[in-house]
Design a protein around this motif. Sequence first.
Motif, PDB file in Angstrom:
ATOM      1  N   MET A 272       4.398   4.079 -33.432  1.00  0.00           N
ATOM      2  CA  MET A 272       3.166   3.864 -32.710  1.00  0.00           C
ATOM      3  C   MET A 272       2.284   5.099 -32.668  1.00  0.00           C
ATOM      4  N   GLU A 273       2.837   6.206 -33.007  1.00  0.00           N
ATOM      5  CA  GLU A 273       2.075   7.459 -32.980  1.00  0.00           C
ATOM      6  C   GLU A 273       0.829   7.397 -33.847  1.00  0.00           C
ATOM      7  N   HIS A 274       0.919   6.714 -34.983  1.00  0.00           N
ATOM      8  CA  HIS A 274      -0.199   6.682 -35.928  1.00  0.00           C
ATOM      9  C   HIS A 274      -1.038   5.413 -35.799  1.00  0.00           C
ATOM     10  N   ALA A 275      -0.709   4.569 -34.811  1.00  0.00           N
ATOM     11  CA  ALA A 275      -1.462   3.332 -34.614  1.00  0.00           C
ATOM     12  C   ALA A 275      -2.893   3.659 -34.198  1.00  0.00           C
ATOM     13  N   ARG A 276      -3.811   2.833 -34.665  1.00  0.00           N
ATOM     14  CA  ARG A 276      -5.224   3.017 -34.332  1.00  0.00           C
ATOM     15  C   ARG A 276      -5.641   2.005 -33.277  1.00  0.00           C
ATOM     16  N   LEU A 277      -6.520   2.445 -32.420  1.00  0.00           N
ATOM     17  CA  LEU A 277      -7.048   1.565 -31.395  1.00  0.00           C
ATOM     18  C   LEU A 277      -8.044   0.597 -32.017  1.00  0.00           C
ATOM     19  N   VAL A 278      -7.826  -0.685 -31.796  1.00  0.00           N
ATOM     20  CA  VAL A 278      -8.783  -1.715 -32.186  1.00  0.00           C
ATOM     21  C   VAL A 278      -9.331  -2.258 -30.872  1.00  0.00           C
ATOM     22  N   PRO A 279     -10.615  -2.081 -30.608  1.00  0.00           N
ATOM     23  CA  PRO A 279     -11.180  -2.518 -29.323  1.00  0.00           C
ATOM     24  C   PRO A 279     -11.018  -4.027 -29.112  1.00  0.00           C
ATOM     25  N   VAL A 280     -10.692  -4.396 -27.882  1.00  0.00           N
ATOM     26  CA  VAL A 280     -10.560  -5.823 -27.571  1.00  0.00           C
ATOM     27  C   VAL A 280     -11.918  -6.493 -27.680  1.00  0.00           C
ATOM     28  N   ASN A 281     -11.901  -7.737 -28.097  1.00  0.00           N
ATOM     29  CA  ASN A 281     -13.141  -8.486 -28.294  1.00  0.00           C
ATOM     30  C   ASN A 281     -12.989  -9.925 -27.802  1.00  0.00           C
ATOM     31  N   PHE A 282     -12.147 -10.112 -26.790  1.00  0.00           N
ATOM     32  CA  PHE A 282     -11.822 -11.433 -26.265  1.00  0.00           C
ATOM     33  C   PHE A 282     -11.657 -11.321 -24.752  1.00  0.00           C
ATOM     34  N   ARG A 283     -11.464 -12.455 -24.126  1.00  0.00           N
ATOM     35  CA  ARG A 283     -11.165 -12.484 -22.695  1.00  0.00           C
ATOM     36  C   ARG A 283      -9.870 -13.287 -22.494  1.00  0.00           C
ATOM     37  N   ILE A 284      -9.342 -13.252 -21.285  1.00  0.00           N
ATOM     38  CA  ILE A 284      -8.081 -13.926 -20.978  1.00  0.00           C
ATOM     39  C   ILE A 284      -8.314 -14.875 -19.803  1.00  0.00           C
TER      40      ILE A 284
ATOM     41  N   GLY B 186      -0.804 -17.846 -35.324  1.00  0.00           N
ATOM     42  CA  GLY B 186      -1.803 -17.489 -34.318  1.00  0.00           C
ATOM     43  C   GLY B 186      -1.357 -16.425 -33.342  1.00  0.00           C
ATOM     44  N   VAL B 187      -1.705 -16.620 -32.084  1.00  0.00           N
ATOM     45  CA  VAL B 187      -1.446 -15.645 -31.028  1.00  0.00           C
ATOM     46  C   VAL B 187       0.055 -15.475 -30.802  1.00  0.00           C
ATOM     47  N   ALA B 188       0.482 -14.221 -30.754  1.00  0.00           N
ATOM     48  CA  ALA B 188       1.883 -13.911 -30.465  1.00  0.00           C
ATOM     49  C   ALA B 188       1.938 -12.710 -29.530  1.00  0.00           C
ATOM     50  N   TRP B 189       2.932 -12.691 -28.662  1.00  0.00           N
ATOM     51  CA  TRP B 189       3.097 -11.606 -27.697  1.00  0.00           C
ATOM     52  C   TRP B 189       4.429 -10.925 -27.887  1.00  0.00           C
ATOM     53  N   GLY B 190       4.446  -9.658 -27.585  1.00  0.00           N
ATOM     54  CA  GLY B 190       5.668  -8.867 -27.546  1.00  0.00           C
ATOM     55  C   GLY B 190       5.509  -7.870 -26.411  1.00  0.00           C
ATOM     56  N   TRP B 191       6.549  -7.120 -26.118  1.00  0.00           N
ATOM     57  CA  TRP B 191       6.483  -6.148 -25.033  1.00  0.00           C
ATOM     58  C   TRP B 191       7.056  -4.817 -25.495  1.00  0.00           C
ATOM     59  N   TYR B 192       6.433  -3.756 -25.016  1.00  0.00           N
ATOM     60  CA  TYR B 192       6.885  -2.391 -25.296  1.00  0.00           C
ATOM     61  C   TYR B 192       7.179  -1.700 -23.966  1.00  0.00           C
ATOM     62  N   TYR B 193       8.061  -0.716 -24.017  1.00  0.00           N
ATOM     63  CA  TYR B 193       8.266   0.126 -22.842  1.00  0.00           C
ATOM     64  C   TYR B 193       6.978   0.900 -22.602  1.00  0.00           C
ATOM     65  N   ARG B 194       6.451   0.770 -21.418  1.00  0.00           N
ATOM     66  CA  ARG B 194       5.157   1.379 -21.110  1.00  0.00           C
ATOM     67  C   ARG B 194       5.165   2.899 -21.308  1.00  0.00           C
ATOM     68  N   ASP B 195       6.279   3.552 -20.977  1.00  0.00           N
ATOM     69  CA  ASP B 195       6.336   5.010 -21.101  1.00  0.00           C
ATOM     70  C   ASP B 195       6.482   5.490 -22.543  1.00  0.00           C
ATOM     71  N   GLU B 196       6.617   4.553 -23.485  1.00  0.00           N
ATOM     72  CA  GLU B 196       6.716   4.927 -24.896  1.00  0.00           C
ATOM     73  C   GLU B 196       5.436   4.629 -25.675  1.00  0.00           C
ATOM     74  N   VAL B 197       4.441   4.101 -24.982  1.00  0.00           N
ATOM     75  CA  VAL B 197       3.178   3.738 -25.624  1.00  0.00           C
ATOM     76  C   VAL B 197       2.147   4.829 -25.356  1.00  0.00           C
ATOM     77  N   PRO B 198       1.507   5.350 -26.406  1.00  0.00           N
ATOM     78  CA  PRO B 198       0.447   6.329 -26.178  1.00  0.00           C
ATOM     79  C   PRO B 198      -0.664   5.712 -25.309  1.00  0.00           C
ATOM     80  N   ALA B 199      -1.088   6.439 -24.296  1.00  0.00           N
ATOM     81  CA  ALA B 199      -2.105   5.935 -23.364  1.00  0.00           C
ATOM     82  C   ALA B 199      -3.374   5.487 -24.092  1.00  0.00           C
ATOM     83  N   ARG B 200      -3.691   6.103 -25.233  1.00  0.00           N
ATOM     84  CA  ARG B 200      -4.916   5.761 -25.960  1.00  0.00           C
ATOM     85  C   ARG B 200      -4.881   4.340 -26.524  1.00  0.00           C
TER      86      ARG B 200
END
Length: 110
Positions: free
Chosen positions: A1-13, A57-71
Amino acid sequence: MEHARLVPVNFRISQKAQIMLGELTETASKSSSRAMVPALFWDEEYDDIKKETVVRGVAWGWYYRDEVPARLLQDVDGITLIFAVSAKQSAHFQGKEIDYHDGRRFFLAD
């Protein structure tokens, strides 16, 4: 995840989807004894036998919050999440709403 790029959200929930995501995230966090954060994906793959792309289509997964870069964390309608798609895949979500059909699945709606 270190090299992952931010893709701005463009939807609502939708409210139903927000509630379900909250419940699922709480369950994941409790079962792992660590805070989790949902990650939204676009699920498709090329079927070599049928010679076509199969879209789930839409799929969800979960990551440990403390392992995800805040960006990479984004807030959408009160839900903090990771939009884990490529810039090209983000087009599927443009202007849509993620909704939840009771007891069944998440889906994109206009």
